[in-house]
Structures are given as structure tokens and as C-alpha cells.
Design an enzyme around this catalytic site. Structure first.
Site, mmCIF file in Angstrom:
data_model
loop_
_atom_site.group_PDB
_atom_site.id
_atom_site.type_symbol
_atom_site.label_atom_id
_atom_site.label_comp_id
_atom_site.label_asym_id
_atom_site.label_seq_id
_atom_site.Cartn_x
_atom_site.Cartn_y
_atom_site.Cartn_z
ATOM 1 N N ARG A 165 0.823 -1.212 0.000
ATOM 2 C CA ARG A 165 0.000 0.000 0.000
ATOM 3 C C ARG A 165 0.858 1.263 0.000
ATOM 4 O O ARG A 165 0.502 2.286 0.600
ATOM 5 C CB ARG A 165 -0.949 0.020 1.199
ATOM 6 C CG ARG A 165 -1.908 -1.151 1.259
ATOM 7 C CD ARG A 165 -2.872 -1.184 0.075
ATOM 8 N NE ARG A 165 -3.722 -2.356 0.148
ATOM 9 C CZ ARG A 165 -3.414 -3.540 -0.408
ATOM 10 N NH1 ARG A 165 -2.295 -3.686 -1.087
ATOM 11 N NH2 ARG A 165 -4.229 -4.562 -0.297
ATOM 12 N N SER A 243 -11.167 0.628 3.177
ATOM 13 C CA SER A 243 -10.432 0.286 4.400
ATOM 14 C C SER A 243 -9.778 1.543 4.959
ATOM 15 O O SER A 243 -8.970 2.174 4.282
ATOM 16 C CB SER A 243 -9.372 -0.771 4.103
ATOM 17 O OG SER A 243 -9.981 -1.967 3.652
ATOM 18 N N GLU A 341 -5.139 4.573 5.994
ATOM 19 C CA GLU A 341 -4.899 4.342 4.558
ATOM 20 C C GLU A 341 -5.283 5.552 3.712
ATOM 21 O O GLU A 341 -4.554 5.917 2.797
ATOM 22 C CB GLU A 341 -5.632 3.099 4.099
ATOM 23 C CG GLU A 341 -5.285 2.681 2.674
ATOM 24 C CD GLU A 341 -5.768 1.274 2.333
ATOM 25 O OE1 GLU A 341 -6.115 1.056 1.162
ATOM 26 O OE2 GLU A 341 -5.787 0.412 3.234
#
Length: 349
Positions: A165, A243, A341
Site C-alpha cells: 500500500r 479500508s 490508509e
């Protein structure tokens, strides 16, 4: 140059439905226009927020005191080569529409990323991933405007600095403006090897099996819908940024400390000796179940990793208050810090 508008509310452009007005707002539809608009703002010292699908942003209730550039560039070019195809896509193309086309055309490698909201330009920045695939496996190159040098450049996959990520773009967020992304895909009617247990179970196959592309796409969409992770105006759980926290990756000492606090907790042992822990499990077992509310902000009723704005009336600060409560609660219970995130604009966690 595209027209500028003043005072445009940003909430309608962001999946969390938060964000005050932009001092100036413009939409660009060609790569040259995108470069020229950002370059001019940089020369004048004007702050710039590049806006794609708005699916990975939390924007301040005060809005953005600068120029918001909404990317609407279009174009998909495919070139076949020896059993593979190189697909170059403009940053403003819708990601899931691209995945649907790849499945229909028999281009394998991104089918497990079905249903991910947002635009193509954001995929290398976040190294978007789901259900055992991430874009670093297929990105062959990224065309960027380098705001430091003032030049357009073509970066190789290695130069993108991909990690979980993460990427070089996320590490230095103000430098590169993504213009287009080239993916190297396999010409095959079959998916890549299924690498995610939940998906394998849904498909009724073993890990490593390959299935028809359409079957993989539909199974992923079903799983995502069950978690409120496919945008749907009739589903308040999808008023989210997906998320909200990444799965923590722990070093050996941190992993050992967590094992003492939570014997038998779920974990994935990584090849480099680190341990990845599911953030959703940590959240739920720290006392934050699905549907947990704080004011007008709520944890999704379907998936504890998503923080939602079910009525569309919660402000950014309300959502962040819930995020802080969850983050701090997980740390108090398990000694693990969760990391957000989504990109935070004008606010901090």
C-alpha cells in the site's frame, strides 16, 4: 486553460461525503491541459489538490485553500506482444470500468481488483491491492509530470518504489503528477493464480488454481458487496473511504509482544520475517464491533475496517474522532498502532 469556479463544495466528489469548499476548482480533460494547469499553479505558488475519484481522501470541513484540479482525462491504448498486452490508460479513466474491459478482452492480471473505486491515476500511488493481487504485479511504467524538474517523464516499475500500500509517489506526494499508467497483462481467458483463501473458498478451488476471468471478477464483486466495498448509492455503508486502516506489518519483537497479549491471533508470516496482522480483527477484538457509532460517524455494519458516513451529514472531524478512538483503543489493548490508509487533506489523525 479550463474555467475556474470558486467555492465549489468538495463533499459531493468524495466517497466519504466530507469536505468544505475549494477556493478554486477546475476540471481538465486532456493530458496537456492537466500538465499546464498544475504547472501554472506551481509557478504562482498556489496550493494544488489533484482530485481523482475521491475514494481515498478525507478533506477538512474547512475545504481547500487553493486550486482543486479534477482529473477527467480519457483514453485506453492496447498493444499486443507475444502472449501479453501492454495497456496504457489515462489517469482519469475509471478503474473498475478498465477491469471490466480487461476481463471482457481476455487480459489477465487485474481481475481480482474488481470493484475497487477510484480512477486509474491513483492505482500506482497507493499500490492498490485486494484479494491477492496488487497493481505492482502488472504496472510496467508510469508517465508523470515531475513538478520538481518541470518535465514529463516515464518511470519504470522499479522506479515507482512499490511496497505494501505504498510507493515512491506516496512517499513524496507533492512531486509527481500521474498522467498515465501502462499495465503488462497476460492474454488469457484465465485469471492469475488465486492467492487469497477467502476468494478460493468462494470459487470452490484450491489456492493457486486459475479460473475463468469472469468467474474471478464476479466472485470478487460478491465478496466486496458483502462488505459494503462496492459503491452503491442505496447502501449507506459504501459512504466510506474503503479500508480506513492498513493491516499492520510487525517486526519480530513487535510480533512476539502481540503473541503474548493475544495468543493464537490470526497472522500472515511474510517472506522477510515480518508478520502481517489483520487490522479488522484487532479492531473488533479491541471492542469496536460492526455498526459501532460515535456521533454521526459509524463503523460499517458489514466490515470493521471501514469507517462510514451513513447519513452523509458527519463532518471530517467527526469521522476522525471515531478513527482516533479506534486507533487508541487498539493500541491500548494490543500495543499495536494502526495507520490510516486514506490521504488526509487539511486534517490529521
Amino acid at each position: 486553460m479550463a474555467d475556474r469556479l470558486a467555492g465549489v463544495p468538495l463533499a459531493p466528489y468524495i466517497t466519504l461525503r466530507t469536505g468544505g469548499p475549494a477556493r478554486a476548482f477546475t476540471q481538465v480533460e486532456t493530458q496537456d491541459e492537466l500538465v499546464a494547469t498544475v504547472a501554472e499553479a506551481d509557478r504562482e505558488g498556489e496550493p494544488v489538490l489533484v482530485l481523482g475519484g475521491g475514494s481515498n481522501l478525507v478533506v477538512s470541513d474547512d475545504g481547500f485553500d487553493g486550486l482543486v484540479v479534477r482529473v477527467a482525462t480519457q483514453g485506453v491504448d492496447a498493444m499486443a506482444e507475444d502472449g501479453r498486452v501492454r495497456v496504457t490508460v489515462q489517469a482519469g479513466e475509471d478503474w473498475d470500468a478498465l477491469v471490466a474491459r480487461c476481463v471482457a478482452e481476455g487480459w489477465s492480471g487485474v481481475e481480482c481488483l474488481s470493484g475497487v473505486p477510484g480512477l486509474v491515476g491513483s492505482t500506482p500511488i497507493q499500490n492498490v491491492g485486494a484479494y491477492g493481487q496488487d497493481v505492482s504485479q502488472t504496472v510496467a511504467g508510469v508517465r508523470v509530470y515531475d513538478r520538481m524538474t518541470g518535465e514529463v517523464a516515464d518511470l519504470t516499475a522499479a522506479e515507482c518504489g512499490f511496497a505494501y500500500r505504498h510507493s515512491a509517489f506516496k512517499h513524496d506526494p507533492g512531486r509527481h503528477l500521474v498522467l498515465a499508467v501502462t499495465y503488462a497483462l497476460e492474454r488469457s481467458p484465465l485469471s492469475g493464480p488465486v492467492a487469497y483463501k477467502e476468494l478460493a473458498v468462494r470459487l470452490g478451488v484450491e489456492i493457486g488454481a486459475r479460473v475463468p476471468l469472469a468467474d474471478a471478477r464476479e466472485a470478487v464483486l460478491e465478496l466486496r458487496r458483502g462488505k459494503g466495498m462496492v459503491l452503491d448509492p442505496d447502501d449507506p455503508d459504501t459512504r466510506s473511504a474503503g479500508s480506513f486502516f492498513t493491516n499492520p506489518v510487525l517486526g519480530p519483537d513487535e510480533a512476539a509482544a502481540l503473541a503474548l497479549r493475544a495468543p493464537g491471533h490470526p497472522r500472515w508470516d511474510m517472506p522477510d520475517g515480518t508478520v502481517k496482522v489483520p487490522a479488522a480483527w484487532l479492531i473488533e477484538n479491541a471492542g469496536f464491533p460492526k455498526g459501532y457509532e460515535r456521533g454521526r460517524a459509524r463503523i460499517s455494519t458489514k466490515h470493521t475496517l471501514a469507517l462510514t458516513n451513513p447519513t452523509g451529514e458527519a463532518g471530517a472531524e467527526e469521522l476522525l474522532a471515531l478513527a482516533r478512538e479506534v486507533r487508541d483503543g487498539v493500541h491500548e489493548k494490543f500495543g499495536v498502532w494502526l495507520v490510516n490508509e486514506p490521504v488526509l487533506v487539511g486534517v490529521s489523525l
